[in-house]
Design a protein around this motif. Sequence first.
Motif, PDB file in Angstrom:
ATOM      1  N   TRP A 360      20.847   2.078 -52.598  1.00 55.85           N
ATOM      2  CA  TRP A 360      21.370   1.369 -53.766  1.00 55.85           C
ATOM      3  C   TRP A 360      22.123   2.293 -54.703  1.00 55.85           C
ATOM      4  CZ3 TRP A 360      21.881  -3.622 -53.531  1.00 55.85           C
ATOM      5  CH2 TRP A 360      21.096  -4.321 -52.624  1.00 55.85           C
ATOM      6  N   GLY A 361      21.842   3.567 -54.634  1.00 50.42           N
ATOM      7  CA  GLY A 361      22.674   4.534 -55.357  1.00 50.42           C
ATOM      8  C   GLY A 361      24.084   4.550 -54.793  1.00 50.42           C
ATOM      9  N   LEU A 362      24.191   4.488 -53.452  1.00 51.31           N
ATOM     10  CA  LEU A 362      25.508   4.425 -52.812  1.00 51.31           C
ATOM     11  C   LEU A 362      26.226   3.123 -53.166  1.00 51.31           C
ATOM     12  CD1 LEU A 362      27.721   5.188 -50.773  1.00 51.31           C
ATOM     13  CD2 LEU A 362      26.266   4.219 -48.974  1.00 51.31           C
ATOM     14  N   ILE A 363      25.526   1.983 -53.049  1.00 53.10           N
ATOM     15  CA  ILE A 363      26.171   0.694 -53.319  1.00 53.10           C
ATOM     16  C   ILE A 363      26.664   0.623 -54.759  1.00 53.10           C
ATOM     17  CG2 ILE A 363      25.781  -1.797 -53.474  1.00 53.10           C
ATOM     18  CD1 ILE A 363      23.810  -1.530 -51.146  1.00 53.10           C
ATOM     19  N   SER A 364      25.837   1.067 -55.691  1.00 49.11           N
ATOM     20  CA  SER A 364      26.257   1.031 -57.099  1.00 49.11           C
ATOM     21  C   SER A 364      27.409   1.998 -57.354  1.00 49.11           C
ATOM     22  CB  SER A 364      25.069   1.360 -58.012  1.00 49.11           C
ATOM     23  OG  SER A 364      24.597   2.686 -57.775  1.00 49.11           O
ATOM     24  N   SER A 365      27.444   3.114 -56.621  1.00 48.26           N
ATOM     25  CA  SER A 365      28.537   4.076 -56.819  1.00 48.26           C
ATOM     26  C   SER A 365      29.877   3.517 -56.370  1.00 48.26           C
ATOM     27  CB  SER A 365      28.232   5.369 -56.057  1.00 48.26           C
ATOM     28  OG  SER A 365      28.405   5.207 -54.657  1.00 48.26           O
ATOM     29  N   LEU A 366      29.852   2.515 -55.473  1.00 42.07           N
ATOM     30  CA  LEU A 366      31.103   1.893 -55.043  1.00 42.07           C
ATOM     31  C   LEU A 366      31.772   1.172 -56.200  1.00 42.07           C
ATOM     32  CD1 LEU A 366      30.053   0.462 -51.548  1.00 42.07           C
ATOM     33  CD2 LEU A 366      31.226   2.611 -52.040  1.00 42.07           C
ATOM     34  N   TYR A 367      30.965   0.586 -57.089  1.00 44.66           N
ATOM     35  CA  TYR A 367      31.533  -0.062 -58.275  1.00 44.66           C
ATOM     36  C   TYR A 367      32.217   0.976 -59.163  1.00 44.66           C
ATOM     37  CZ  TYR A 367      28.877  -4.354 -57.241  1.00 44.66           C
ATOM     38  OH  TYR A 367      28.381  -5.501 -56.652  1.00 44.66           O
ATOM     39  N   THR A 368      31.516   2.081 -59.437  1.00 44.60           N
ATOM     40  CA  THR A 368      32.094   3.107 -60.312  1.00 44.60           C
ATOM     41  C   THR A 368      33.280   3.794 -59.651  1.00 44.60           C
ATOM     42  OG1 THR A 368      30.467   4.711 -59.488  1.00 44.60           O
ATOM     43  CG2 THR A 368      29.905   3.519 -61.495  1.00 44.60           C
ATOM     44  N   ALA A 369      33.210   4.016 -58.334  1.00 41.82           N
ATOM     45  CA  ALA A 369      34.323   4.664 -57.622  1.00 41.82           C
ATOM     46  C   ALA A 369      35.551   3.760 -57.625  1.00 41.82           C
ATOM     47  CB  ALA A 369      33.915   4.985 -56.187  1.00 41.82           C
ATOM     48  N   ASN A 370      35.342   2.468 -57.501  1.00 37.34           N
ATOM     49  CA  ASN A 370      36.462   1.528 -57.510  1.00 37.34           C
ATOM     50  C   ASN A 370      37.162   1.534 -58.866  1.00 37.34           C
ATOM     51  OD1 ASN A 370      38.042  -0.472 -56.226  1.00 37.34           O
ATOM     52  ND2 ASN A 370      36.886  -2.075 -57.252  1.00 37.34           N
ATOM     53  N   PHE A 371      36.379   1.526 -59.944  1.00 32.18           N
ATOM     54  CA  PHE A 371      36.964   1.555 -61.287  1.00 32.18           C
ATOM     55  C   PHE A 371      37.667   2.886 -61.539  1.00 32.18           C
ATOM     56  CE2 PHE A 371      36.586   2.567 -65.833  1.00 32.18           C
ATOM     57  CZ  PHE A 371      37.292   1.501 -66.379  1.00 32.18           C
ATOM     58  N   ALA A 372      37.009   3.983 -61.151  1.00 34.15           N
ATOM     59  CA  ALA A 372      37.616   5.302 -61.365  1.00 34.15           C
ATOM     60  C   ALA A 372      38.907   5.439 -60.580  1.00 34.15           C
ATOM     61  CB  ALA A 372      36.625   6.396 -60.968  1.00 34.15           C
ATOM     62  N   SER A 373      38.960   4.863 -59.388  1.00 34.77           N
ATOM     63  CA  SER A 373      40.144   4.996 -58.532  1.00 34.77           C
ATOM     64  C   SER A 373      41.378   4.381 -59.171  1.00 34.77           C
ATOM     65  CB  SER A 373      39.894   4.342 -57.165  1.00 34.77           C
ATOM     66  OG  SER A 373      38.901   5.038 -56.446  1.00 34.77           O
ATOM     67  N   VAL A 374      41.241   3.172 -59.717  1.00 27.47           N
ATOM     68  CA  VAL A 374      42.414   2.509 -60.276  1.00 27.47           C
ATOM     69  C   VAL A 374      42.906   3.228 -61.532  1.00 27.47           C
ATOM     70  CG1 VAL A 374      41.135   0.829 -61.694  1.00 27.47           C
ATOM     71  CG2 VAL A 374      43.416   0.269 -60.855  1.00 27.47           C
ATOM     72  N   VAL A 375      41.989   3.727 -62.362  1.00 22.36           N
ATOM     73  CA  VAL A 375      42.380   4.430 -63.584  1.00 22.36           C
ATOM     74  C   VAL A 375      43.061   5.758 -63.246  1.00 22.36           C
ATOM     75  CG1 VAL A 375      41.536   5.533 -65.684  1.00 22.36           C
ATOM     76  CG2 VAL A 375      40.577   3.347 -64.961  1.00 22.36           C
ATOM     77  N   ILE A 376      42.413   6.550 -62.377  1.00 24.27           N
ATOM     78  CA  ILE A 376      42.962   7.861 -62.030  1.00 24.27           C
ATOM     79  C   ILE A 376      44.261   7.716 -61.257  1.00 24.27           C
ATOM     80  CG2 ILE A 376      42.520   9.977 -60.722  1.00 24.27           C
ATOM     81  CD1 ILE A 376      39.549   9.591 -61.317  1.00 24.27           C
ATOM     82  N   ASN A 377      44.336   6.706 -60.387  1.00 26.92           N
ATOM     83  CA  ASN A 377      45.537   6.501 -59.577  1.00 26.92           C
ATOM     84  C   ASN A 377      46.759   6.271 -60.455  1.00 26.92           C
ATOM     85  OD1 ASN A 377      47.256   6.051 -57.454  1.00 26.92           O
ATOM     86  ND2 ASN A 377      46.424   4.071 -56.896  1.00 26.92           N
ATOM     87  N   ILE A 378      46.647   5.358 -61.412  1.00 24.12           N
ATOM     88  CA  ILE A 378      47.784   5.057 -62.291  1.00 24.12           C
ATOM     89  C   ILE A 378      48.118   6.257 -63.180  1.00 24.12           C
ATOM     90  CG2 ILE A 378      48.550   3.587 -64.199  1.00 24.12           C
ATOM     91  CD1 ILE A 378      46.975   1.296 -62.946  1.00 24.12           C
TER      92      ILE A 378
END
Length: 506
Positions: A360-378
Amino acid sequence: METLGLLLDGFSTSLSLFNIMIVVAGVTAGLFIGAMPGLGSVNGVAIVLPLTFLVPPASAIILLAAIYYGAMYGGAVSSILLGIPGASTAVATTFDGRPMAQQGKAGLALITAAVASFVGGTVSVILFTIFAVPLADVALAFGPAEEFALVLLAFTTFVGLGNDNVYKTMVMIMLGLVLSTVGLDLISGQPRLIFFDMPGFYSGISFLVLAIGVYGVGEVLYTIETSNKNTEVTNAHITFAELGAGLRELAKLWKTMTLGSFVGFFVGMLPAAGATPASLMAYGMAKSSSKKPESFGKGNIEGVAAPETANNAASTGSLLPMLTLGIPGSPTTALLLGGMVIWGLVPGPMLFIEQPDFVWGLISSLYTANFASVVINIALIPLFVWALRMPATVLCALVLVLCIIGGFAPSQKMHDVWLIVAFGGAGYILRKADYPLAPLVLAIVLGPLMEKSFRQTLIAEQGNILAFFERPLSGTFMCLALFFFLLPLIKYLRSSQFDRKSTTSS
């Protein structure tokens, strides 16, 4: 409610300061890896995998998942700005992304790719959370016979559903299975396939060594040969006005992105599929359902949104069978599976019971990684444009150094370094000969599990080979495996019959 409680507990792990730093670092590295032509999520995970021994397993899998996520986002950058996919998963993005850039809409195309990736990732993570526990509960009924049948099904789906040459796929699977048996016998302890009686082979061939050699060194050699030095990078500058206009435009594409998300997630769950066919399928469906299908390939924004939602959704979908069943859904998740085995974790339904903090640490990290990806990408688009101008010689030299260090560090044996060089040369030759590498990696990861479950079943059933068909679950998997194995022959016979009818009618 139980799932929600477990997810909240997972956030207590993934939102620790150290793991947030891990996510940001992994996403940033993944974005650059995905944006570099010739690299991609598989290569990035293979190169970074040895570094994960420096952190706890939970942080290690979060790092690799963040790199995986970031690379899926980054693949669109070179597709749009260069017209060269960062990886095969971004091939469909070039169809309309590059024409948009040539029309002066590079900023809009990059914003579309980033936001569509975010939508696809978010929808797929929610679906992942919903389906994870039920699928793991079903898998609790698995015994050795079911494990063998499921692994066999994974191999046959590569044969029946893969887009590669059937004979070459089978050759690569058999080669991987042979390499997985090198070392000491599981039961008798007798040495097997000890090449040239070299002591290093007694401990077997490390999955990590094969992955770094084939995907690291081999891909670098192939990139050096095929790189186009005359490719022009299209400049792109993102302003707040462009960002707002892009978001307003994307609001009209909610149907395209929703469809791409669901298609990507469920196609990504298939062992032989992954993000590449999912993105191509979503692109085709978007084109067929569009009011202006003739505009696709000429700079249609839907042609960027559809494949980008699908490939990110597929990357999450491919993690689900890996965690719940121990069967990777893509080459990258095969690397993640190998990493988990190295860390002493056994993927499968018991992982949810024995290591809930990890899962569940991995599953929850997917939410944070997804948000971080879009912000850092732009935010880093101008930096991506600069990095893509890096000479290929510098980039390739850097990757080679990382491959050698990464292969030597875990065991500190020169035997593994020489194997990396040998596998790198072999990987380059196989790539030139158009042999698929994913079945090879899958076979060397799952080979030991397949042999173990096969022999355990035969010992328990006193050599009765029909035991695999007599148990309900394993029998179902065996029949499906037989169907997928024969599917290419069925397709061939149907096409031959159609050709004969066409010839007769003409």
